[in-house]
Design an enzyme around this catalytic site. Structure first.
Site, short mmCIF file in Angstrom:
data_model
loop_
_atom_site.label_atom_id
_atom_site.label_comp_id
_atom_site.label_asym_id
_atom_site.label_seq_id
_atom_site.Cartn_x
_atom_site.Cartn_y
_atom_site.Cartn_z
N CYS A 37 -4.62 -14.07 -4.77
CA CYS A 37 -3.72 -12.98 -4.44
C CYS A 37 -2.30 -13.51 -4.63
CB CYS A 37 -3.98 -12.58 -3.00
SG CYS A 37 -2.93 -11.27 -2.40
N GLY A 59 5.44 -8.14 -2.53
CA GLY A 59 6.17 -7.43 -3.57
C GLY A 59 5.45 -6.25 -4.18
N SER A 116 -1.70 -3.77 -8.13
CA SER A 116 -1.69 -2.88 -6.97
C SER A 116 -0.30 -2.27 -6.81
CB SER A 116 -2.06 -3.69 -5.73
OG SER A 116 -2.20 -2.86 -4.60
N GLU A 120 4.46 -16.49 -1.00
CA GLU A 120 3.13 -16.95 -0.60
C GLU A 120 2.10 -16.48 -1.60
OE1 GLU A 120 4.17 -16.66 4.15
OE2 GLU A 120 2.59 -15.40 3.36
N SER A 175 -2.25 2.15 -3.51
CA SER A 175 -2.22 2.05 -2.05
C SER A 175 -1.90 3.43 -1.49
CB SER A 175 -1.15 1.03 -1.62
OG SER A 175 -1.50 -0.23 -2.15
N LEU A 176 -2.91 4.16 -1.15
CA LEU A 176 -2.72 5.55 -0.76
C LEU A 176 -2.48 5.67 0.75
CD1 LEU A 176 -2.70 8.29 -2.28
CD2 LEU A 176 -4.98 8.67 -1.34
N HIS A 177 -3.43 5.24 1.53
CA HIS A 177 -3.33 5.18 3.00
C HIS A 177 -3.27 6.51 3.72
CE1 HIS A 177 -3.03 0.97 2.23
NE2 HIS A 177 -1.80 1.01 1.80
N ASN A 230 -4.58 -5.01 9.28
CA ASN A 230 -4.29 -6.33 9.85
C ASN A 230 -3.05 -6.22 10.71
OD1 ASN A 230 -6.31 -8.03 8.51
ND2 ASN A 230 -5.26 -7.43 6.64
N CYS A 237 -3.97 -9.17 3.86
CA CYS A 237 -3.15 -8.08 3.33
C CYS A 237 -2.07 -7.69 4.31
CB CYS A 237 -3.97 -6.84 3.07
SG CYS A 237 -5.19 -7.05 1.81
N1 SAH Z 1 3.08 -3.43 -3.26
C1 SAH Z 1 1.68 -3.44 -3.59
C2 SAH Z 1 0.99 -4.70 -3.11
C3 SAH Z 1 1.05 -4.81 -1.62
S1 SAH Z 1 -0.14 -5.64 -0.68
C4 SAH Z 1 1.00 -2.25 -2.98
O1 SAH Z 1 1.56 -1.65 -2.07
O2 SAH Z 1 -0.07 -1.89 -3.41
C5 SAH Z 1 -1.69 -5.09 -1.12
C6 SAH Z 1 -2.35 -4.10 -0.20
O3 SAH Z 1 -2.32 -4.47 1.18
C7 SAH Z 1 -1.70 -2.74 -0.27
O4 SAH Z 1 -2.70 -1.77 -0.42
C8 SAH Z 1 -1.04 -2.64 1.07
O5 SAH Z 1 -0.79 -1.31 1.44
C9 SAH Z 1 -2.04 -3.34 1.95
N2 SAH Z 1 -1.51 -3.69 3.26
C10 SAH Z 1 -0.22 -3.91 3.59
N3 SAH Z 1 -0.11 -4.20 4.90
C11 SAH Z 1 -1.36 -4.19 5.41
C12 SAH Z 1 -1.90 -4.44 6.70
N4 SAH Z 1 -1.12 -4.75 7.72
N5 SAH Z 1 -3.23 -4.33 6.84
C13 SAH Z 1 -4.03 -4.02 5.81
N6 SAH Z 1 -3.58 -3.79 4.57
C14 SAH Z 1 -2.25 -3.86 4.36
#
Ligand code: SAH
Length: 393
Positions: free
Chosen positions: A132, A207, A241, A119, A264-266, A343, A386
């Site tokens: 994206c 990915g 990313s 996608e 993508s730290l989180h 999301n 995302c």
């Molecule tokens: N593999 C890469 C790209 C992934 S998608 C990465 O991890 O960075 C891009 C961003 O969306 C990442 O920061 C990922 O953590 C975030 N993401 C994934 N699932 C999500 C969700 N359910 N809600 C919000 N952001 C999300």
């Protein structure tokens, strides 16, 4: 012989399981966009096609966004179809297109030659268009809050399969498939042209691009190379990313391409991040942040820290403070934070933080002097936001 058949491995990875190597699958056919201009000419010669034809077809593909042989009237009529089929084998078959946000967001689902699905999402903002894109079918990084991660890794995409997503979207834009496209083009004028081009590309679809390094970097080259070698985009408009593959970040820093890195730290602490982003069991928060800082030093590009705000999981004020401290410990002015309201994804028990909590998280970071902007979540009602990309049809 036993009567017992081996249980077919289930598609879904076990919690925390990382997959770096994709299961073997048929490779995509070679395509013009897999090569730089010099490589294209060599390849054409190997196919028994005069090298200058590669130039001509490159103009059609990267400048005119045309793949239909009939429209390439500068090619000899006899054998035109085969020549174009050879250089531009169809890689993506549109399966469906969904639109949201009043038509300003478009999700395209594509089928690849071997049936794998990917996608991509096109988002129109005032004055810019962000796309994206996916670098893999599925993903091996297994983040539990991400729909793609839950489905596991199907395979890596080729350079051309990544580039084709952008070209397909650029074509859709040119045909006015995105709201504002058609009516504004009637007005004419330079700004309008600009708004009708893909100005930003983020590797935030399906990915982990750095786990498919060679193909992803090849795609970056095609995006930034001047036409007709590539699409002629600005590297500054491209964001890579990553979950935090430290060797990949360092390698990218050495490429000399001024694109943006998003990490993508989180979570700012290893205990939680081990769970949310399983790659953290290999490279810890501090190692990922050090690599991000090195990336800034090498490129001068401010790094983005992605932080999906998950209710009662990672949204506490102390975590905002810890994040602020860890970023400031590595210098000032090198980073900004993008909190994203989580999301929802199928099967996940998590949900987005409460508004007030989100606001407090942002304010804490701002109080540390860290530029912080909450990212909008486009396309959530078409599972185009995302973490929602799962390519189910
Ligand atoms: N593999 C890469 C790209 C992934 S998608 C990465 O991890 O960075 C891009 C961003 O969306 C990442 O920061 C990922 O953590 C975030 N993401 C994934 N699932 C999500 C969700 N359910 N809600 C919000 N952001 C999300």
């Amino acid at each position: 012989m036993t009567t017992e058949l081996p249980t077919p491995s289930t598609d879904r990875p076990a919690p925390g399981q990382l997959t770096f190597r994709a299961p073997r699958r048929g490779k995509a056919p070679t395509h013009l966009a897999d090569h730089d201009l010099a490589g294209r000419k060599d390849w054409a010669r190997e196919l028994g096609i005069p090298a200058f034809r590669a130039d001509q077809v490159s103009r059609h593909y990267f400048e005119r966004l045309v793949t239909d042989a009939e429209q390439m009237t500068d090619l000899p009529k006899a054998g035109r179809g085969e020549l174009v089929d050879g250089l531009l084998p169809p890689l993506l078959t549109p399966v469906r297109t969904l639109s949201a946000d009043d038509g300003a967001t478009l999700k395209q689902v594509h089928r690849l030659h071997d049936g794998a699905m990917v996608e991509s999402v096109l988002m129109r903002y005032p004055g810019r268009v962000t796309m994206c894109i996916s670098s893999q079918a599925g993903c091996g990084m297994n983040c539990p809050f991400c729909a793609t991660g839950q489905a596991g890794l199907t395979r890596n995409l080729s350079t051309a399969e990544i580039v084709e997503q952008v070209v397909a979207a650029a074509r859709a834009l040119r045909h006015g498939d995105l709201r504002g496209g058609a009516e504004e083009s009637d007005e004419g004028g330079g700004d309008v042209q600009e708004a009708l081009r893909v100005s930003n590309v983020v590797f935030m679809g399906m990915g982990e691009a750095l786990a498919n390094y060679k193909a992803s970097l090849g795609a970056v080259h095609r995006l930034v190379e001047a036409a007709p070698e590539g699409l002629g985009m600005s590297a500054r408009g491209i964001t890579m990313s990553t979950v935090g593959l430290v060797p990949g970040i360092d390698r990218l820093a050495g490429e000399g391409i001024p694109m943006t890195l998003a990490l993508s730290l989180h979570a700012p602490d290893d205990e939680l991040r081990d769970e949310l982003v399983p790659i953290n069991t290999r490279w810890k928060v501090d190692e990922a942040l050090d690599a991000a800082r090195r990336y800034f030093e090498a490129t001068g590009r401010r790094v983005s820290i992605e932080y999906a705000l998950i209710r009662d999981i990672n949204d506490q004020a102390w975590r905002a403070d810890l994040l602020g401290d860890k970023l400031n410990a590595r210098g000032r002015g090198w980073v900004h934070v993008n909190p994203i309201p989580l999301n929802p994804t199928p099967g996940s028990r998590w949900t987005a933080s409460r508004r007030g909590v989100e606001q407090q998280f942002v304010e804490r970071l701002l109080a540390h002097g860290i530029p912080t902007t909450v990212r909008d979540t486009r396309g959530s009602d078409i599972d185009g936001a995302c973490g929602q990309l799962a390519a189910s049809v």
